[in-house]
Design a protein around this motif. Structure first.
Motif, PDB file in Angstrom:
ATOM      1  N   LEU A 201      39.761  35.739  39.425  1.00 35.42           N
ATOM      2  CA  LEU A 201      40.128  35.177  38.125  1.00 35.42           C
ATOM      3  C   LEU A 201      41.630  34.916  38.042  1.00 35.42           C
ATOM      4  CD1 LEU A 201      37.907  37.336  35.736  1.00 35.42           C
ATOM      5  CD2 LEU A 201      37.720  34.874  36.103  1.00 35.42           C
ATOM      6  N   ARG A 205      43.251  31.305  37.505  1.00 39.05           N
ATOM      7  CA  ARG A 205      44.128  30.965  36.377  1.00 39.05           C
ATOM      8  C   ARG A 205      45.395  30.268  36.846  1.00 39.05           C
ATOM      9  NH1 ARG A 205      45.157  34.536  30.969  1.00 39.05           N
ATOM     10  NH2 ARG A 205      46.521  33.034  29.948  1.00 39.05           N
ATOM     11  N   CYS A 216      38.840  30.072  33.751  1.00 33.63           N
ATOM     12  CA  CYS A 216      39.389  31.426  33.912  1.00 33.63           C
ATOM     13  C   CYS A 216      40.202  31.831  32.691  1.00 33.63           C
ATOM     14  CB  CYS A 216      40.245  31.490  35.168  1.00 33.63           C
ATOM     15  SG  CYS A 216      39.318  31.279  36.710  1.00 33.63           S
TER      16      CYS A 216
END
Length: 383
Positions: A201, A205, A216
């Motif tokens: 994640l 991002r 995300c």
């Protein structure tokens, strides 16, 4: 007392008349509190609630005839922990305390805990595994260290097989997984599963692909905006609605799902902080040398980023371990839940202080151990 110690006391505690007065008042107050605790502990507290229900605290309603499985699991986990400790301990810090302290603790447990003869033999065997594992880790650290993470991962299926049964062993329903046993299993599985998801994640991002980046971001911000207890209730009630009718997830699996989803969002933010600490110049230099993006991330970015946020990651693990206490609110009888069941026994009604002090001590021991391991890992990585 040496002169430097006298100088420190005079400078920090008795530098002026009001500092001296405040120091004396604080000492008197602390002595008064310590005296009250000592009197309550030795004359008023009814520690029989712990002695009688120790089995419930540790393994709950797990079948007594299958305790040998729990002891094998303890031996496996203790051996791996000792090997890991030995492998990551620097040789210059090798002291007798490294082996003497665990031995003293186990000896104290043998004296204090109300165990039968067979259980005392198992505990002695665990002590032997601890000592042997530590010295093996110290002696073969260079050979063992690269394989430790794989061995730990392979041990989890074995541990779950021993606890749950199946494949030749008598099955044990998850309704009988209670007490500290359930707390440790839930925390360990959730930690292992949430870490890689959190890393993915965090990488997502910071991705250049808008769809992945926004997915995300939305996941992280939504999950971080919800309380854990709400996510646990959603996992217990709503998760089965998204699955086929013939698929029925166990309550333990649903609880682990809620813990993993919650912890992964916070883990992602911790890892993202480490990613932002990596200078752009290192990435550009790696690409100039011919590395593709995947190898840049795996070999250069992630190792440095994770090293920078070891305290934050371990803090997240400690928080997740303590958050397992909320599972009692969704029907799972972990350590806090079994404490509530014990307090409902007629002969022990009102013994809140003794019971919650005992489980608080258990939580502190495990959390402090993780913190201690974190500091040792930081020193090892800084060398």
């Amino acid at each position: 007392m040496t002169n430097p110690q006298l100088l420190w006391l005079r400078k920090n505690l008795f530098s002026t008349w009001y500092n001296s007065l405040l120091t004396i008042v604080c000492l008197v107050f602390l002595l008064w509190v310590a005296r009250g605790i000592l009197i309550w502990t030795t004359t008023q507290a009814q520690w029989a609630v712990i002695q009688v229900n120790l089995r419930l605290f540790l393994v709950g309603r797990f079948p007594q005839s299958l305790y040998w499985r729990v002891w094998i699991v303890l031996a496996i986990a203790s051996s791996l922990a000792a090997v890991t400790w030995g492998a990551f301990s620097s040789r210059q810090h090798l002291t007798k305390r490294a082996v003497v302290l665990p031995t003293l603790i186990i000896g104290l447990l043998l004296v204090v805990l109300p165990l039968n003869f067979l259980s005392r033999l198992w505990l002695l065997l665990v002590a032997v595994f601890l000592s042997v594992g530590f010295w093996i880790g110290r002696g073969f650290s260079k050979v063992i260290s690269p394989w430790l993470s794989i061995v730990w991962l392979l041990s989890f299926p074995v541990i779950l097989w021993l606890i749950g049964g199946g494949f030749g062993l008598q099955p044990v329903s998850t309704n009988l997984w209670n007490g500290l046993l359930l707390t440790l299993l839930m925390a360990a599985v959730s930690i292992v599963m949430s870490f890689p998801i959190g890393v993915l994640l965090a990488l997502g991002r910071t991705s250049n692909l808008p769809i992945i980046r926004w997915f995300c971001i939305l996941y992280i911000e939504i999950i971080r905006g919800l309380p854990l207890i709400g996510i646990l209730f959603l996992a217990q009630v709503m998760l089965p609605l998204f699955l086929p009718v013939e698929v029925r997830l166990d309550r333990v699996v649903r609880a682990i799902t809620g813990l993993v989803l919650f912890s992964a969002a916070y883990m992602a933010e911790n890892v993202r902080g480490g990613l932002q600490a990596i200078s752009r110049g290192q990435i550009e230099a790696a690409k100039a040398l011919g590395f593709n993006s995947l190898f840049v991330v795996i070999l250069i970015v992630l190792p440095q980023a994770l090293r920078a946020v070891v305290p934050a990651i371990v803090g997240q693990f400690i928080g997740l371990f303590k958050d397992t206490s909320l599972l009692s609110l969704v029907g799972l009888v972990e350590l806090t839940g079994i404490a509530r069941s014990i307090l409902a026994q007629p002969q022990f009604i009102g013994r809140y202080a003794e019971v919650y002090l005992f489980i608080g001590l258990i939580y502190w021991l495990f959390c402090y151990s993780m913190s201690l391991a974190s500091r040792r890992l930081e020193r090892q990585l800084s060398n």
